[in-house]
Scaffold this active site. Structure first.
Site, PDB file in Angstrom:
ATOM      1  N   ASP A  18     -14.717  12.640  31.763  1.00 21.61           N
ATOM      2  CA  ASP A  18     -13.980  13.134  30.595  1.00 21.61           C
ATOM      3  C   ASP A  18     -14.873  13.205  29.353  1.00 21.61           C
ATOM      4  O   ASP A  18     -15.798  12.404  29.194  1.00 21.61           O
ATOM      5  CB  ASP A  18     -12.777  12.207  30.332  1.00 21.61           C
ATOM      6  CG  ASP A  18     -11.737  12.870  29.448  1.00 21.61           C
ATOM      7  OD1 ASP A  18     -11.861  14.073  29.177  1.00 21.61           O
ATOM      8  OD2 ASP A  18     -10.795  12.185  29.022  1.00 21.61           O
ATOM      9  N   GLY A  19     -14.542  14.138  28.482  1.00 21.81           N
ATOM     10  CA  GLY A  19     -15.209  14.206  27.175  1.00 21.81           C
ATOM     11  C   GLY A  19     -16.164  15.380  27.020  1.00 21.81           C
ATOM     12  O   GLY A  19     -16.879  15.474  26.017  1.00 21.81           O
ATOM     13  N   ASN A  20     -16.162  16.293  27.988  1.00 23.48           N
ATOM     14  CA  ASN A  20     -17.083  17.434  27.917  1.00 23.48           C
ATOM     15  C   ASN A  20     -16.804  18.308  26.691  1.00 23.48           C
ATOM     16  O   ASN A  20     -17.726  18.726  25.982  1.00 23.48           O
ATOM     17  CB  ASN A  20     -16.951  18.318  29.161  1.00 23.48           C
ATOM     18  CG  ASN A  20     -17.333  17.594  30.428  1.00 23.48           C
ATOM     19  OD1 ASN A  20     -17.939  16.539  30.372  1.00 23.48           O
ATOM     20  ND2 ASN A  20     -16.968  18.160  31.566  1.00 23.48           N
ATOM     21  N   ARG A  22     -15.240  17.511  23.859  1.00 18.05           N
ATOM     22  CA  ARG A  22     -15.575  16.823  22.603  1.00 18.05           C
ATOM     23  C   ARG A  22     -17.090  16.777  22.383  1.00 18.05           C
ATOM     24  O   ARG A  22     -17.585  16.919  21.267  1.00 18.05           O
ATOM     25  CB  ARG A  22     -14.992  15.396  22.611  1.00 18.05           C
ATOM     26  CG  ARG A  22     -13.533  15.351  22.194  1.00 18.05           C
ATOM     27  CD  ARG A  22     -12.894  14.054  22.574  1.00 18.05           C
ATOM     28  NE  ARG A  22     -12.584  14.014  23.991  1.00 18.05           N
ATOM     29  CZ  ARG A  22     -12.245  12.928  24.656  1.00 18.05           C
ATOM     30  NH1 ARG A  22     -12.189  11.768  24.024  1.00 18.05           N
ATOM     31  NH2 ARG A  22     -11.954  12.991  25.938  1.00 18.05           N
ATOM     32  N   TRP A  23     -17.824  16.582  23.468  1.00 17.00           N
ATOM     33  CA  TRP A  23     -19.292  16.557  23.376  1.00 17.00           C
ATOM     34  C   TRP A  23     -19.804  17.881  22.813  1.00 17.00           C
ATOM     35  O   TRP A  23     -20.650  17.905  21.920  1.00 17.00           O
ATOM     36  CB  TRP A  23     -19.871  16.313  24.773  1.00 17.00           C
ATOM     37  CG  TRP A  23     -21.363  16.218  24.838  1.00 17.00           C
ATOM     38  CD1 TRP A  23     -22.121  15.087  24.731  1.00 17.00           C
ATOM     39  CD2 TRP A  23     -22.288  17.302  25.039  1.00 17.00           C
ATOM     40  NE1 TRP A  23     -23.460  15.386  24.843  1.00 17.00           N
ATOM     41  CE2 TRP A  23     -23.583  16.753  25.033  1.00 17.00           C
ATOM     42  CE3 TRP A  23     -22.144  18.680  25.213  1.00 17.00           C
ATOM     43  CZ2 TRP A  23     -24.732  17.521  25.210  1.00 17.00           C
ATOM     44  CZ3 TRP A  23     -23.287  19.453  25.379  1.00 17.00           C
ATOM     45  CH2 TRP A  23     -24.563  18.871  25.373  1.00 17.00           C
ATOM     46  N   ARG A  31     -16.643  24.776  24.036  1.00 21.58           N
ATOM     47  CA  ARG A  31     -16.241  23.691  24.939  1.00 21.58           C
ATOM     48  C   ARG A  31     -16.968  23.739  26.285  1.00 21.58           C
ATOM     49  O   ARG A  31     -17.381  22.719  26.832  1.00 21.58           O
ATOM     50  CB  ARG A  31     -14.738  23.776  25.234  1.00 21.58           C
ATOM     51  CG  ARG A  31     -13.816  23.392  24.120  1.00 21.58           C
ATOM     52  CD  ARG A  31     -12.363  23.570  24.587  1.00 21.58           C
ATOM     53  NE  ARG A  31     -12.149  23.000  25.903  1.00 21.58           N
ATOM     54  CZ  ARG A  31     -11.985  21.705  26.128  1.00 21.58           C
ATOM     55  NH1 ARG A  31     -11.964  20.860  25.128  1.00 21.58           N
ATOM     56  NH2 ARG A  31     -11.812  21.267  27.353  1.00 21.58           N
ATOM     57  N   HIS A  35     -19.152  21.356  29.790  1.00 23.53           N
ATOM     58  CA  HIS A  35     -19.068  21.369  31.257  1.00 23.53           C
ATOM     59  C   HIS A  35     -20.454  21.661  31.853  1.00 23.53           C
ATOM     60  O   HIS A  35     -20.871  21.059  32.826  1.00 23.53           O
ATOM     61  CB  HIS A  35     -18.071  22.425  31.745  1.00 23.53           C
ATOM     62  CG  HIS A  35     -16.672  22.201  31.264  1.00 23.53           C
ATOM     63  ND1 HIS A  35     -16.098  20.952  31.195  1.00 23.53           N
ATOM     64  CD2 HIS A  35     -15.720  23.070  30.820  1.00 23.53           C
ATOM     65  CE1 HIS A  35     -14.852  21.068  30.734  1.00 23.53           C
ATOM     66  NE2 HIS A  35     -14.603  22.336  30.498  1.00 23.53           N
ATOM     67  N   LEU A 129     -25.259   8.895  50.965  1.00 22.88           N
ATOM     68  CA  LEU A 129     -24.095   8.841  50.063  1.00 22.88           C
ATOM     69  C   LEU A 129     -23.089   9.937  50.409  1.00 22.88           C
ATOM     70  O   LEU A 129     -23.464  11.084  50.621  1.00 22.88           O
ATOM     71  CB  LEU A 129     -24.586   9.044  48.622  1.00 22.88           C
ATOM     72  CG  LEU A 129     -23.506   9.152  47.547  1.00 22.88           C
ATOM     73  CD1 LEU A 129     -22.866   7.790  47.308  1.00 22.88           C
ATOM     74  CD2 LEU A 129     -24.096   9.697  46.243  1.00 22.88           C
ATOM     75  N   ARG A 192      -6.442   6.523  30.931  1.00 21.85           N
ATOM     76  CA  ARG A 192      -5.346   7.085  31.732  1.00 21.85           C
ATOM     77  C   ARG A 192      -5.870   7.442  33.105  1.00 21.85           C
ATOM     78  O   ARG A 192      -7.051   7.729  33.267  1.00 21.85           O
ATOM     79  CB  ARG A 192      -4.860   8.415  31.110  1.00 21.85           C
ATOM     80  CG  ARG A 192      -4.001   8.333  29.927  1.00 21.85           C
ATOM     81  CD  ARG A 192      -3.465   9.728  29.587  1.00 21.85           C
ATOM     82  NE  ARG A 192      -4.534  10.665  29.263  1.00 21.85           N
ATOM     83  CZ  ARG A 192      -5.155  10.751  28.101  1.00 21.85           C
ATOM     84  NH1 ARG A 192      -4.812   9.944  27.119  1.00 21.85           N
ATOM     85  NH2 ARG A 192      -6.109  11.632  27.903  1.00 21.85           N
ATOM     86  N   GLU A 205     -10.774  -1.739  40.370  1.00 23.27           N
ATOM     87  CA  GLU A 205     -11.115  -2.212  39.033  1.00 23.27           C
ATOM     88  C   GLU A 205     -11.281  -0.976  38.151  1.00 23.27           C
ATOM     89  O   GLU A 205     -11.748   0.069  38.610  1.00 23.27           O
ATOM     90  CB  GLU A 205     -12.427  -3.013  39.068  1.00 23.27           C
ATOM     91  CG  GLU A 205     -12.317  -4.312  39.837  1.00 23.27           C
ATOM     92  CD  GLU A 205     -11.304  -5.276  39.221  1.00 23.27           C
ATOM     93  OE1 GLU A 205     -11.221  -5.351  37.978  1.00 23.27           O
ATOM     94  OE2 GLU A 205     -10.590  -5.949  39.996  1.00 23.27           O
TER      95      GLU A 205
HETATM   96  C1  FPP Z   1     -12.975  16.799  31.250  1.00 23.64           C
HETATM   97  O1  FPP Z   1     -13.508  17.073  29.989  1.00 23.64           O
HETATM   98  C2  FPP Z   1     -13.618  17.622  32.239  1.00 23.64           C
HETATM   99  C3  FPP Z   1     -12.980  18.500  33.055  1.00 23.64           C
HETATM  100  C4  FPP Z   1     -11.532  18.723  33.042  1.00 23.64           C
HETATM  101  C5  FPP Z   1     -13.710  19.333  33.973  1.00 23.64           C
HETATM  102  C6  FPP Z   1     -14.770  18.590  34.707  1.00 23.64           C
HETATM  103  C7  FPP Z   1     -15.761  19.554  35.081  1.00 23.64           C
HETATM  104  C8  FPP Z   1     -17.057  19.283  35.123  1.00 23.64           C
HETATM  105  C9  FPP Z   1     -17.647  17.966  34.887  1.00 23.64           C
HETATM  106  C10 FPP Z   1     -18.000  20.367  35.415  1.00 23.64           C
HETATM  107  C11 FPP Z   1     -17.788  20.928  36.758  1.00 23.64           C
HETATM  108  C12 FPP Z   1     -18.654  20.291  37.746  1.00 23.64           C
HETATM  109  C13 FPP Z   1     -18.634  20.690  38.997  1.00 23.64           C
HETATM  110  C14 FPP Z   1     -19.463  20.028  40.000  1.00 23.64           C
HETATM  111  C15 FPP Z   1     -17.742  21.762  39.375  1.00 23.64           C
HETATM  112  P1  FPP Z   1     -12.581  17.814  28.915  1.00 23.64           P
HETATM  113  O2  FPP Z   1     -12.897  19.265  28.975  1.00 23.64           O
HETATM  114  O3  FPP Z   1     -11.153  17.476  29.159  1.00 23.64           O
HETATM  115  O4  FPP Z   1     -13.126  17.179  27.610  1.00 23.64           O
HETATM  116  P2  FPP Z   1     -12.313  16.818  26.293  1.00 23.64           P
HETATM  117  O5  FPP Z   1     -11.294  15.785  26.680  1.00 23.64           O
HETATM  118  O6  FPP Z   1     -13.357  16.289  25.393  1.00 23.64           O
HETATM  119  O7  FPP Z   1     -11.699  18.095  25.813  1.00 23.64           O
END
Ligand code: FPP
Length: 244
Positions: A18-20, A22-23, A31, A35, A129, A192, A205
């Site tokens: 999570d947090g892509n 916001r980053w 946004r 990702h 893995l 969450r 955990e």
């Molecule tokens: C949550 O950050 C991230 C997602 C809902 C998507 C996850 C996707 C990736 C990590 C990239 C895809 C990777 C592969 C291997 C397909 P958010 O967008 O909800 O961030 P935010 O809460 O900061 O808005």
């Protein structure tokens, strides 16, 4: 590195990345750039797990609810899935990583779906893995699908309804035989489950570091391991005498 055993062993980690968004926003970027930047964190996590002898790493890449995001973001993530596989499959295969996926995979767009199936096939014989991508995944959907599967077997007379116990439900989930996660990590400070591994995480955990996923690196996994080792897992029982 050899896998660990015993009650403190960390065999299986599951991560809500999570947090892509916001980053990216924090850097004045779109946004989706968050990702894109997620790939480095994924690669680093895979390497770390291999080194530490973790056997299973599950990553929540796309949820059944994520379809409600703007179409452009959904297609970006789907293209990213294809790109991720194409850019990393040779190295993953060399490292003996076995790629798996869980979710309603038939509903993925054809291109990424095919890339995924090919990569899963190519790495099927690997013994390193197990890297599980949760795609079009929802914990409730998984339990509902398992219930449907069991009900249909019962209706066909191949399963006695009285024999449906927890083991039978586990065996009807998307990846039967997958161990429950010892540790679930959710980055970005949110606390969450968001419909992730609801059945399997019953005794996991939980760890919620503040770091945003694109900044997640091996030192955060080192910290997670330290926290995990400091926890006492009781699985509903009592702590051994003299320990608490
Ligand atoms: C949550 O950050 C991230 C997602 C809902 C998507 C996850 C996707 C990736 C990590 C990239 C895809 C990777 C592969 C291997 C397909 P958010 O967008 O909800 O961030 P935010 O809460 O900061 O808005």
């Amino acid at each position: 590195m050899k896998s660990e055993s015993g009650p403190r062993a960390l065999r299986s980690i599951a991560i809500i990345m999570d947090g892509n968004g916001r980053w990216a926003r924090g850097r004045g970027l779109r946004r989706v750039e968050g990702h894109r930047a997620a790939e480095t964190s994924i690669r680093e996590s895979v390497k770390w797990c291999g080194e530490k002898g973790v056997e299973w790493l599950t990553l929540f890449a796309f949820s059944t609810e994520n379809w409600s995001r703007p179409r452009s973001e959904v297609s970006f993530i789907m293209r990213l899935l294809s790109g991720f596989i194409q850019r990393n499959i040779d190295e993953l295969d060399e490292e003996r990583v076995k790629l798996l996926a869980m979710g309603r995979l038939a509903a993925l767009p054809e291109g990424p779906g095919d890339d995924l199936r090919r990569a899963i096939g190519r790495t099927a014989g690997n013994d390193g893995l197990r890297l599980v991508l949760a795609l079009n995944y929802g914990g409730r959907a998984e339990i509902a699908d398992a219930a449907g599967k069991l009900a249909s077997e019962a209706a066909q007379g191949r399963l006695d309804p009285a024999a449906i116990d927890e083991e039978a439900v586990s065996a009807a989930l998307y990846l039967p035989g997958m161990p429950d996660p010892d540790l679930v990590i959710r980055t970005s400070g949110e606390q969450r489950f968001s419909n992730f591994m609801l059945w399997q995480a019953a005794y996991s955990e939980l760890y919620f570091p503040e770091v945003l996923w694109p900044d997640f690196r091996r030192e955060h996994l080192d910290q997670a391991l330290e926290v995990y080792r400091s926890r006492q897992r009781r699985f509903g029982g009592l702590a051994p005498a003299g320990t608490r």
